[in-house]
Design an enzyme around this catalytic site. Structure first.
Site, mmCIF file in Angstrom:
data_model
loop_
_atom_site.group_PDB
_atom_site.id
_atom_site.type_symbol
_atom_site.label_atom_id
_atom_site.label_comp_id
_atom_site.label_asym_id
_atom_site.label_seq_id
_atom_site.Cartn_x
_atom_site.Cartn_y
_atom_site.Cartn_z
ATOM 1 N N CYS A 97 0.519 -4.185 12.388
ATOM 2 C CA CYS A 97 0.256 -2.909 12.247
ATOM 3 C C CYS A 97 -0.900 -2.559 13.178
ATOM 4 O O CYS A 97 -0.583 -2.579 14.571
ATOM 5 C CB CYS A 97 -0.226 -2.344 10.868
ATOM 6 S SG CYS A 97 -0.197 -0.600 10.798
ATOM 7 N N ARG A 131 0.674 10.300 7.642
ATOM 8 C CA ARG A 131 0.820 9.092 8.002
ATOM 9 C C ARG A 131 2.052 8.526 7.591
ATOM 10 O O ARG A 131 2.474 9.028 6.691
ATOM 11 C CB ARG A 131 -0.248 8.321 7.079
ATOM 12 C CG ARG A 131 -1.765 8.436 7.480
ATOM 13 C CD ARG A 131 -2.734 7.596 6.548
ATOM 14 N NE ARG A 131 -2.801 6.112 6.961
ATOM 15 C CZ ARG A 131 -3.298 5.521 7.873
ATOM 16 N NH1 ARG A 131 -4.098 6.406 8.667
ATOM 17 N NH2 ARG A 131 -3.255 4.399 8.142
ATOM 18 N N HIS A 199 3.316 -4.445 6.523
ATOM 19 C CA HIS A 199 2.521 -5.124 5.608
ATOM 20 C C HIS A 199 3.144 -5.734 4.319
ATOM 21 O O HIS A 199 4.264 -5.704 4.578
ATOM 22 C CB HIS A 199 1.389 -4.300 5.310
ATOM 23 C CG HIS A 199 0.644 -3.761 6.173
ATOM 24 N ND1 HIS A 199 -0.570 -4.375 6.737
ATOM 25 C CD2 HIS A 199 0.414 -2.414 6.931
ATOM 26 C CE1 HIS A 199 -1.264 -3.535 7.610
ATOM 27 N NE2 HIS A 199 -0.704 -2.361 7.786
HETATM 28 N N1 GLN Z 1 -5.385 2.292 12.245
HETATM 29 C C1 GLN Z 1 -3.993 2.250 12.607
HETATM 30 C C2 GLN Z 1 -3.330 3.496 12.022
HETATM 31 O O1 GLN Z 1 -3.571 4.105 11.204
HETATM 32 C C3 GLN Z 1 -3.197 0.869 12.000
HETATM 33 C C4 GLN Z 1 -3.400 0.878 10.367
HETATM 34 C C5 GLN Z 1 -3.012 -0.326 9.770
HETATM 35 O O2 GLN Z 1 -3.181 -1.544 10.294
HETATM 36 N N2 GLN Z 1 -2.486 -0.438 8.668
HETATM 37 O O3 GLN Z 1 -2.273 3.830 12.748
#
Ligand code: GLN
Length: 247
Positions: A97, A131, A199
């Site tokens: 990520c 998101r 993840h």
């Molecule tokens: N900050 C990054 C995003 O939101 C990665 C987030 C994460 O590692 N879950 O895209």
């Protein structure tokens, strides 16, 4: 020291560690230990230099934008050259990520561009849109993987990642959003350098992939002894089922 020994550099464990991503290291350690393969884990933090020949596997977990900013600056200042050298000598580099985003060329947030190490031919742009969150399953084509090479996990990212010309995804999305929610691509792979949004943490739910990484890192001539994976396979099935995919 046991021979062979997997030497892991855990980069920025204090900053890039969300979603229990440190569990990925625990899986690598245990799967080595259960086979009497040595495993050394070295935490590498901000300001630390890397000796490129000292490690077989470099690990970068996920992180929030603010932590990524700090780590990106440090990567460029004191680690990029060593990481590039290690990767060109065949070391495994795994980014999850936020770590994946930093392995690419850049992560753009509005007017700001956070420069990455450029080991993967991808760019990431922070979207104003929702998101990309949820269970995800992808189909990979890694040599030696089980029949469909399915990886299952959980994604949560604001960044949209685009593969640049010629870049290869890690896999195709079966369920979930993937790199940008539209392309059907998930992650990116260039040789032994791999980035993914999964993840979970990733490796407890996908033990075949942990073994793929171990074998790649210590040399493919070493065939890994089979383990009793009944619990791990149940975890894989549960992660697949959560994403709505048959294992
Ligand atoms: N900050 C990054 C995003 O939101 C990665 C987030 C994460 O590692 N879950 O895209």
């Amino acid at each position: 020291m046991l021979e062979p020994t997997l030497r892991i550099a855990a980069l920025y464990p204090d900053q890039l560690n969300i979603y229990a991503d440190r569990g990925n290291i625990a899986v690598l350690e245990n799967r080595c230990r259960w086979r009497s393969i040595g495993c050394e884990v070295t935490a590498i933090g901000i300001g630390d230099q890397i000796d490129p020949g000292r490690f077989d596997l470099f690990y970068l977990g996920g992180g929030q934008d603010e932590d990524q900013r700090r780590c990106a600056a440090d990567l460029l200042e004191c680690k990029r050259d060593a990481l590039v050298e290690a990767a060109s000598n065949g070391a495994v580099v795994l980014g999850i990520c936020g770590g994946f985003q930093l392995l690419g060329h850049w992560y753009e947030l509005g007017d700001e561009r956070i420069e990455g190490v450029g080991l993967l031919d991808v760019e990431t742009v922070r979207s104003d849109g929702p998101r990309l969150i949820g269970n995800v399953a992808i189909e990979t084509a890694l040599a030696g993987s089980p029949a469909r090479g399915v990886l299952a996990g959980f994604e949560n990212h604001g960044g949209r990642t685009r593969l640049l010309d010629g870049a290869t995804p890690l896999g195709r999305v079966l369920k979930g959003r993937g790199n940008d929610g539209v392309s059907g691509d998930e992650g990116c792979r260039s040789g032994n350098v791999i980035g993914t949004y999964l993840h979970g943490p990733l490796l407890p739910a996908n033990c075949w992939f942990a073994d793929w990484l171990i074998a790649a890192a210590i040399g493919s001539e070493t065939s890994l002894a089979p383990l009793d994976d009944s619990l791990e396979l149940a975890a894989h099935q549960a992660a697949c089922a959560a994403a709505g995919v048959n294992a």
